[in-house]
Design a protein around this motif. Structure first.
Motif, short mmCIF file in Angstrom:
data_model
loop_
_atom_site.label_atom_id
_atom_site.label_comp_id
_atom_site.label_asym_id
_atom_site.label_seq_id
_atom_site.Cartn_x
_atom_site.Cartn_y
_atom_site.Cartn_z
N LEU A 145 0.84 -1.20 0.00
CA LEU A 145 0.00 0.00 0.00
C LEU A 145 0.87 1.25 0.00
O LEU A 145 1.84 1.34 0.76
N SER A 146 0.52 2.21 -0.81
CA SER A 146 1.31 3.43 -0.94
C SER A 146 1.07 4.43 0.19
O SER A 146 1.83 5.37 0.36
N GLU A 147 -0.01 4.24 0.95
CA GLU A 147 -0.32 5.13 2.06
C GLU A 147 -1.00 4.33 3.17
O GLU A 147 -1.49 3.23 2.94
N GLY A 148 -1.02 4.89 4.37
CA GLY A 148 -1.65 4.22 5.49
C GLY A 148 -3.17 4.18 5.34
O GLY A 148 -3.78 5.18 4.95
N VAL A 149 -3.74 3.03 5.63
CA VAL A 149 -5.20 2.88 5.58
C VAL A 149 -5.66 2.70 7.03
O VAL A 149 -5.53 1.62 7.60
N ILE A 150 -6.15 3.79 7.61
CA ILE A 150 -6.60 3.77 9.00
C ILE A 150 -8.10 3.51 9.03
O ILE A 150 -8.86 4.14 8.29
N VAL A 151 -8.51 2.59 9.89
CA VAL A 151 -9.91 2.19 10.01
C VAL A 151 -10.35 2.41 11.44
O VAL A 151 -9.66 2.01 12.38
N LYS A 152 -11.50 3.04 11.61
CA LYS A 152 -12.10 3.25 12.92
C LYS A 152 -13.36 2.41 12.99
O LYS A 152 -14.18 2.42 12.06
N THR A 153 -13.52 1.66 14.08
CA THR A 153 -14.72 0.83 14.22
C THR A 153 -15.11 0.68 15.68
O THR A 153 -14.26 0.68 16.56
N ALA A 154 -16.41 0.57 15.90
CA ALA A 154 -16.94 0.25 17.22
C ALA A 154 -17.73 -1.06 17.14
O ALA A 154 -18.50 -1.39 18.04
N LEU A 155 -17.53 -1.80 16.05
CA LEU A 155 -18.21 -3.07 15.82
C LEU A 155 -17.95 -4.03 16.97
O LEU A 155 -16.80 -4.31 17.30
N LYS A 156 -19.00 -4.53 17.58
CA LYS A 156 -18.86 -5.47 18.71
C LYS A 156 -18.59 -6.89 18.23
O LYS A 156 -17.86 -7.64 18.86
N LYS A 157 -19.22 -7.26 17.13
CA LYS A 157 -19.10 -8.61 16.58
C LYS A 157 -19.54 -8.55 15.12
O LYS A 157 -20.51 -7.88 14.81
N GLY A 158 -18.82 -9.22 14.25
CA GLY A 158 -19.20 -9.24 12.84
C GLY A 158 -18.00 -8.96 11.95
O GLY A 158 -16.86 -9.04 12.37
N THR A 159 -18.29 -8.61 10.70
CA THR A 159 -17.25 -8.42 9.71
C THR A 159 -16.95 -6.95 9.50
O THR A 159 -17.83 -6.17 9.13
N LEU A 160 -15.71 -6.58 9.73
CA LEU A 160 -15.21 -5.24 9.45
C LEU A 160 -14.72 -5.26 8.00
O LEU A 160 -13.80 -6.00 7.66
N SER A 161 -15.36 -4.46 7.14
CA SER A 161 -15.00 -4.42 5.72
C SER A 161 -14.32 -3.10 5.39
O SER A 161 -14.74 -2.04 5.86
N VAL A 162 -13.27 -3.18 4.58
CA VAL A 162 -12.48 -2.01 4.23
C VAL A 162 -12.36 -1.95 2.71
O VAL A 162 -11.89 -2.90 2.08
N ASP A 163 -12.78 -0.84 2.12
CA ASP A 163 -12.71 -0.63 0.68
C ASP A 163 -11.27 -0.36 0.28
O ASP A 163 -10.63 0.57 0.79
N LEU A 164 -10.73 -1.16 -0.63
CA LEU A 164 -9.36 -0.98 -1.11
C LEU A 164 -9.30 -0.67 -2.59
O LEU A 164 -8.22 -0.57 -3.16
N ALA A 165 -10.45 -0.50 -3.23
CA ALA A 165 -10.51 -0.32 -4.68
C ALA A 165 -9.72 0.90 -5.15
O ALA A 165 -9.08 0.86 -6.20
N ARG A 166 -9.72 1.97 -4.37
CA ARG A 166 -9.05 3.21 -4.81
C ARG A 166 -7.53 3.08 -4.90
O ARG A 166 -6.86 3.93 -5.47
N TYR A 167 -6.97 2.00 -4.36
CA TYR A 167 -5.51 1.81 -4.41
C TYR A 167 -5.06 1.10 -5.69
O TYR A 167 -3.86 0.97 -5.93
N ASN A 168 -6.03 0.65 -6.51
CA ASN A 168 -5.74 0.05 -7.82
C ASN A 168 -4.67 -1.03 -7.76
O ASN A 168 -3.72 -1.03 -8.55
N LEU A 169 -4.80 -1.94 -6.82
CA LEU A 169 -3.83 -3.03 -6.68
C LEU A 169 -4.25 -4.24 -7.52
O LEU A 169 -5.38 -4.72 -7.41
N VAL A 170 -3.34 -4.71 -8.34
CA VAL A 170 -3.54 -5.94 -9.09
C VAL A 170 -2.48 -6.91 -8.59
O VAL A 170 -1.28 -6.64 -8.68
#
Length: 152
Positions: free
Chosen positions: A59-84
């Motif tokens: 990753l070219s920059e830090g991807v910081i994620v904030k969550t208060a999720l108690k239980k479940g799936t934390l999903s993070v969009d990475l599409a803007r980094y154009n990684l293949v």
């Protein structure tokens, strides 16, 4: 499964195998089994797999994620980094900050199962990576970390 240290900068990572071809990485997902801390801050990292351990961050920059999720799936969009990606890589969560106090080994847990996965841990940002090698019944634990992508 949980972070192996309560120090900021500790990381928990899982090997993601790329079976064949190349894939445009769209998102990363982390299955939280329990969060008693409240609001948490993580950095998402993607590393090349180098000699069986995490190597250079993809990753070219830090991807910081904030969550208060108690239980479940934390999903993070990475599409803007154009990684293949065409080769195996390592997906990690880095402990950045919690707003409340707690004990990582019981107040923040991630889903895991017996499988043939590879888990890596680092106790601080400057520590060396180590593979978690404990086996039960001939299987290694496998973290509930995964990605979504589209074939190129």
């Amino acid at each position: 499964f949980y972070f192996q240290s309560n120090r900021l900068g500790t990381e928990l990572a899982s090997l993601i195998e790329v079976k064949k071809g190349s894939y445009y990485l769209k998102s990363a997902h982390f299955n939280i089994a329990e969060n008693k801390f409240g609001t948490l801050f993580f950095r998402v990292n993607l590393y090349e797999s180098l000699n069986g351990l995490p190597g250079k961050n993809l990753l070219s920059e830090g991807v910081i994620v904030k969550t208060a999720l108690k239980k479940g799936t934390l999903s993070v969009d990475l599409a803007r980094y154009n990684l293949v990606l065409a080769d195996d890589f390592i997906l990690s969560l880095e402990w950045v900050q919690a707003l409340n106090q707690g004990k990582l080994s019981k107040d923040l847990m991630f889903c895991a199962a017996l499988g043939n996965g590879s888990i890596f841990t680092k106790s601080t940002s400057q520590a060396k990576w180590r593979a978690f090698t404990q086996k039960k019944f001939g299987f290694r634990p496998q973290l509930g970390f995964y990605v979504e992508g589209a074939a190129e």
